[in-house]
Write an enzyme that holds these catalytic residues in place. Structure first.
Site, PDB file in Angstrom:
ATOM      1  N   VAL A  17       0.727  -1.314  -0.109  1.00  0.00           N
ATOM      2  CA  VAL A  17       0.087   0.059   0.117  1.00  0.00           C
ATOM      3  C   VAL A  17       0.825   1.250  -0.032  1.00  0.00           C
ATOM      4  O   VAL A  17       0.696   2.227  -0.773  1.00  0.00           O
ATOM      5  CB  VAL A  17      -0.912  -0.133   1.265  1.00  0.00           C
ATOM      6  CG1 VAL A  17      -1.941   1.407   1.270  1.00  0.00           C
ATOM      7  CG2 VAL A  17      -1.726  -1.167   1.009  1.00  0.00           C
ATOM      8  N   VAL A 133     -10.703  -0.196   7.013  1.00  0.00           N
ATOM      9  CA  VAL A 133     -11.920  -1.035   6.976  1.00  0.00           C
ATOM     10  C   VAL A 133     -12.427  -1.356   5.358  1.00  0.00           C
ATOM     11  O   VAL A 133     -12.520  -0.151   4.989  1.00  0.00           O
ATOM     12  CB  VAL A 133     -13.023  -0.739   7.695  1.00  0.00           C
ATOM     13  CG1 VAL A 133     -14.381  -1.514   7.588  1.00  0.00           C
ATOM     14  CG2 VAL A 133     -12.673  -0.529   9.192  1.00  0.00           C
ATOM     15  N   ILE A 137     -13.287   0.378  -0.188  1.00  0.00           N
ATOM     16  CA  ILE A 137     -14.646   0.651  -0.294  1.00  0.00           C
ATOM     17  C   ILE A 137     -14.879   1.880   0.308  1.00  0.00           C
ATOM     18  O   ILE A 137     -14.571   1.953   1.836  1.00  0.00           O
ATOM     19  CB  ILE A 137     -15.483  -0.416   0.180  1.00  0.00           C
ATOM     20  CG1 ILE A 137     -15.293  -1.663  -0.533  1.00  0.00           C
ATOM     21  CG2 ILE A 137     -16.846  -0.036   0.401  1.00  0.00           C
ATOM     22  CD1 ILE A 137     -15.928  -2.966  -0.137  1.00  0.00           C
ATOM     23  N   GLY A 188      -1.841 -15.480  -3.069  1.00  0.00           N
ATOM     24  CA  GLY A 188      -1.176 -14.371  -2.573  1.00  0.00           C
ATOM     25  C   GLY A 188      -2.551 -13.677  -1.447  1.00  0.00           C
ATOM     26  O   GLY A 188      -2.395 -12.583  -1.011  1.00  0.00           O
ATOM     27  N   GLU A 191      -1.888 -15.013   4.230  1.00  0.00           N
ATOM     28  CA  GLU A 191      -0.263 -14.974   4.406  1.00  0.00           C
ATOM     29  C   GLU A 191       0.316 -16.302   4.862  1.00  0.00           C
ATOM     30  O   GLU A 191      -0.722 -17.488   5.190  1.00  0.00           O
ATOM     31  CB  GLU A 191      -0.170 -14.247   5.970  1.00  0.00           C
ATOM     32  CG  GLU A 191      -0.568 -12.569   5.522  1.00  0.00           C
ATOM     33  CD  GLU A 191       0.479 -11.903   4.960  1.00  0.00           C
ATOM     34  OE1 GLU A 191       1.511 -12.376   4.753  1.00  0.00           O
ATOM     35  OE2 GLU A 191      -0.058 -10.705   4.354  1.00  0.00           O
ATOM     36  N   LYS A 206     -12.041  -4.754  12.603  1.00  0.00           N
ATOM     37  CA  LYS A 206     -12.764  -3.746  11.641  1.00  0.00           C
ATOM     38  C   LYS A 206     -14.129  -3.672  12.381  1.00  0.00           C
ATOM     39  O   LYS A 206     -14.584  -2.550  11.930  1.00  0.00           O
ATOM     40  CB  LYS A 206     -12.759  -4.468  10.308  1.00  0.00           C
ATOM     41  CG  LYS A 206     -11.485  -4.240   9.708  1.00  0.00           C
ATOM     42  CD  LYS A 206     -11.241  -5.294   8.564  1.00  0.00           C
ATOM     43  CE  LYS A 206     -10.025  -5.333   7.960  1.00  0.00           C
ATOM     44  NZ  LYS A 206      -9.745  -6.076   6.444  1.00  0.00           N
ATOM     45  N   GLY A 312      -5.435  -5.342  -1.283  1.00  0.00           N
ATOM     46  CA  GLY A 312      -4.736  -4.842  -2.426  1.00  0.00           C
ATOM     47  C   GLY A 312      -3.988  -3.636  -2.351  1.00  0.00           C
ATOM     48  O   GLY A 312      -4.473  -2.656  -1.703  1.00  0.00           O
TER      49      GLY A 312
END
Length: 442
Positions: A17, A133, A137, A188, A191, A206, A312
């Site tokens: 990220v 979270v 989105i 992927g 983990e 979350k 992602g």
């Protein structure tokens, strides 16, 4: 033409990220300036190893191991390190030096969010965490802002892409849990150590954040009841499918009236994460693969659903950049920071007070009176049966017959449902309780 102000942006962490955030800051500098009214200068990227290989090519001179110095000179700090420390200390340092903070650190917010909110308020700076979270989105700002004039009554969320992928694989291919997990790891999505995902801990963090914003009360991770999906079997998935359901790991936060609680007659909020059966016609049932979705019920808005990629580098970076633009605009225009909206304290309820339905699978003796005895026992515990299906099984060798019962109850308190299941186990006509799962959307 008025010269634009320059705002220094410090980036803590350069994983998937963080690297995408840095790329966007550099590549889209001009368009970001036009949107914010200020030039956003990436002043540095704090990492453990400045020479480590990265997926995104970035100027080497931006990297530093001295996060504390970087934070002291920043207008906005983007924290994407994860974990509790040193992230917590660096965020508090940023507040003390007057910097706004953007973070995606759901674990820290769930564990110690109230402290961070309070310190941000004291410093008059903005703490933003949309990326914490459901990835890309936009869900936290709509809850905090767009629905602030409404009353949210319930939130149901698929907020962990790894578990949704695993359960979807089990549902669509008939795979066992271990095989679906191995596939998630190969692609992927999971983990090497998938514990935080499959045991529900990531979703629970979350859930605490969603509940805090939805019900204007500070909930912590310890307020969330949590069950993972590691005990969900292929047989559970198949039985659910046969009955018209799909199993999802849901984060649920709902406000319960006084009549529905066991806390001295006071209303409260149930916050929980667990595998849940949903009717296949429910909107959340159609969320496939590693996608996320959050379903909201509000008094006036009715039912709303937010859907998209929940993880992602690029999708999550989109949420980070939205928070960054918001913080930059506030710095340009002036005004107090915005962190959360709390209006009081609504207690977190224990799982026993939750109101839900159960799906119960039973292997029973196929003899007269069994169904009546089971139905009577449910009635004695104040639990109403909505659906009961029976399938007869005959052992070809011994000619002993048994029956498989699948029962879906009406909504009742978790305490009453758990007591009912315990009592059912004691009946002499019960060979085994094959499955107990909670149900929503019926």
């Amino acid at each position: 033409m008025t010269e634009l102000r320059t705002l220094k942006v410090a980036l803590l962490g350069c994983g998937n990220v963080g690297a995408q955030v840095a790329r966007i800051l550099i590549d889209d500098a001009e368009s970001l300036a036009s949107r914010t009214g200020a030039r956003l200068e990436l002043s540095g990227i704090a990492v453990r190893n400045v020479d480590a290989p990265r997926d995104v090519e970035l100027p080497h001179e931006l990297f530093t191991a001295d996060a504390e110095t970087l934070v002291k000179d920043a207008d906005v700090v983007i924290e994407l390190m994860g974990g509790i420390e040193p992230a917590r200390s660096l965020i508090l340092s940023a507040f003390r030096h007057g910097a706004c903070v953007v973070t995606g650190n759901k674990a820290l917010l769930a564990l110690d969010g109230p402290t961070l909110y309070e310190e941000a308020d004291k410093a008059g700076v903005q703490l933003s965490y949309e990326a914490a979270v459901a990835g890309a989105i936009p869900i936290l700002r709509p809850i905090r802002d767009s629905l602030s004039g409404d009353r949210i009554t319930r939130v149901l969320g698929i907020v962990n892409g790894t578990t949704n992928f695993i359960l979807d694989q089990m549902d669509s291919t008939g795979a066992q849990f271990a095989d679906a997990l191995a596939e998630a790891q190969r692609l992927g999505y999971a983990e090497a150590d998938p514990t935080a995902d499959v045991e529900g801990h990531d979703a629970a963090a979350k859930a605490a954040i969603l509940a805090s914003l939805s019900f204007h009360t500070r909930f912590a991770l310890e307020d969330v009841y949590c069950e993972g999906i590691s005990s969900v079997s292929a047989a559970d998935i198949a039985a659910a499918k046969d009955a018209g359901f799909v199993i999802k790991l849901l984060a649920i936060a709902e406000k319960l009236p006084a009549a529905g609680t066991d806390t001295d007659g006071k209303p409260g909020v149930s916050v929980r994460v667990h595998p849940t059966l949903l009717p296949r016609e429910h909107p959340l049932a159609a969320v496939r693969g590693a996608f996320n979705a959050v379903f909201i019920e509000a008094e006036n808005a009715g039912e709303l659903m937010f859907y998209g990629q929940g993880a992602g580098g690029t999708p999550t970076a989109s949420a980070v950049m939205g928070d960054l633009v918001s913080a930059a605009r506030r710095l340009v225009l002036g005004g107090p920071g915005r962190t959360e909206t709390t209006t009081g304290h609504v207690p977190a309820l224990p799982i026993d007070a939750a109101i839900t339905s159960y799906y119960i699978g039973l292997d029973v003796a196929d003899q007269p009176g069994v169904l009546a005895r089971i139905a009577q026992l449910f009635a004695e515990h104040g639990v109403s049966i909505e659906i009961m299906r029976q399938t007869i099984h005959r052992d070809a060798d011994s000619k002993v017959e048994s029956a498989e019962l699948r029962i879906v109850t009406h909504r009742a308190s978790e305490a009453a449902l758990a007591a009912t299941v315990q009592a059912v186990k004691g009946l002499d006509v019960i060979n085994s309780v094959t499955s107990v799962l909670r149900v929503e959307g019926v």
